[in-house]
Design a protein around this motif. Structure first.
Motif, PDB file in Angstrom:
ATOM      1  N   GLU A  47       0.830  -1.211   0.000  1.00 14.08           N
ATOM      2  CA  GLU A  47       0.000   0.000   0.000  1.00 14.08           C
ATOM      3  C   GLU A  47       0.860   1.255   0.000  1.00 14.08           C
ATOM      4  O   GLU A  47       0.522   2.249  -0.652  1.00 14.08           O
ATOM      5  N   ARG A  93      -5.827   2.033  -0.293  1.00 10.91           N
ATOM      6  CA  ARG A  93      -6.103   0.587  -0.281  1.00 10.91           C
ATOM      7  C   ARG A  93      -6.857   0.163  -1.534  1.00 10.91           C
ATOM      8  O   ARG A  93      -6.586  -0.901  -2.105  1.00 10.91           O
ATOM      9  N   ASP A  97      -5.401  -2.444  -4.389  1.00 11.04           N
ATOM     10  CA  ASP A  97      -6.129  -3.608  -4.911  1.00 11.04           C
ATOM     11  C   ASP A  97      -6.188  -3.575  -6.438  1.00 11.04           C
ATOM     12  O   ASP A  97      -6.064  -4.608  -7.104  1.00 11.04           O
ATOM     13  N   GLU A  98      -6.358  -2.376  -6.979  1.00 10.78           N
ATOM     14  CA  GLU A  98      -6.516  -2.217  -8.427  1.00 10.78           C
ATOM     15  C   GLU A  98      -5.231  -2.511  -9.188  1.00 10.78           C
ATOM     16  O   GLU A  98      -5.262  -3.104 -10.271  1.00 10.78           O
TER      17      GLU A  98
END
Length: 237
Positions: A47, A93, A97-98
């Motif tokens: 992250e 976050r 994830d992307e």
């Protein structure tokens, strides 16, 4: 001495180039660490890397403002960070994830677009509309240098087994000077930076406030003076 736009832009490019090379050299070390906690509370290493892209994307989002718009100072702009900490974490976050499948390529893409946007803005815009409000383009660029230096240091400390350093010394000195300028503008003291990395960590809350650490990080310009207690002023963001 205060850095101008050209100097701040040069520092941003140099720091990004160093950080990008550093990240690219980690290979399996980074792959193995992305899901591990970083030194930034509540954030994983992955992250933190993804947030670099978000930080640079702020330049892409910057646009022109109406003539006569009064910009935030750098101190005011940085001062908006704490109240938006949870929002920043949530957006980061979601971004992580992307882009998790190819995190470094995505982050490098954000940086390329940021520098292209900066090239577009530099000849014509003095004040720009950023996500947190209007700010001079010079201060906007300085805020990006602060982001890269602080998070490069976060990443270094999160991966202590890596010998190579991610923080560029020139960019670190610029950030230390800018954060000190905020303090002395508020308090009127005459101070200089002795240990830029320790000062940046204290000023940004990475190192808990301690008067002995502060005395190692800063020094008075005049021997008759002393370093003031900045406990009520720090961290700055």
């Amino acid at each position: 001495m205060t850095a101008d736009l050209a100097e701040a832009t040069a520092a941003l490019r140099t720091q990004w180039d160093r950080l990008e090379r550093w990240l690219g050299s980690l290979d399996d070390t980074l792959d193995d660490a992305v899901d591990q906690p970083s030194v930034l509370d509540g954030w994983t290493v992955g992250e933190l890397v993804s947030h670099l892209g978000r930080a640079m994307d702020a330049l892409v989002a910057a646009g022109p403002v109406a003539p006569g718009t009064n910009p935030l100072t750098l101190a005011e702009y940085l001062g908006t960070y704490p109240e938006r900490a949870e929002q920043i974490a949530q957006v980061t976050r979601a971004l992580d994830d992307e882009i998790a499948a190819d995190r470094l390529t995505a982050v490098s893409g954000y940086a390329r677009r940021a520098f292209a946007r900066l090239d577009e803005l530099s000849p014509t815009e003095t004040v720009v509309q950023a996500r947190r409000g209007p700010i001079t383009l010079r201060d906007m660029v300085v805020s990006r240098v602060i982001e890269l230096v602080v998070h490069a240091d976060d990443l270094e400390r999160s991966l202590p087994g890596v010998a190579e350093k991610a923080v560029d010394r020139g960019a670190l000195d610029l950030v230390a000077a800018e954060l000190l300028r905020i303090v002395v503008t508020r308090g009127g003291w005459s101070l200089e930076v002795v240990d830029p990395r320790l000062w940046v960590r204290l000023a940004t809350g990475r190192t808990p406030y301690d008067v002995d650490d502060l005395a190692r990080a800063l020094a008075p310009l005049h021997t008759s003076d002393s370093v003031p207690d900045l406990g009520r002023m720090l961290p700055l963001l």
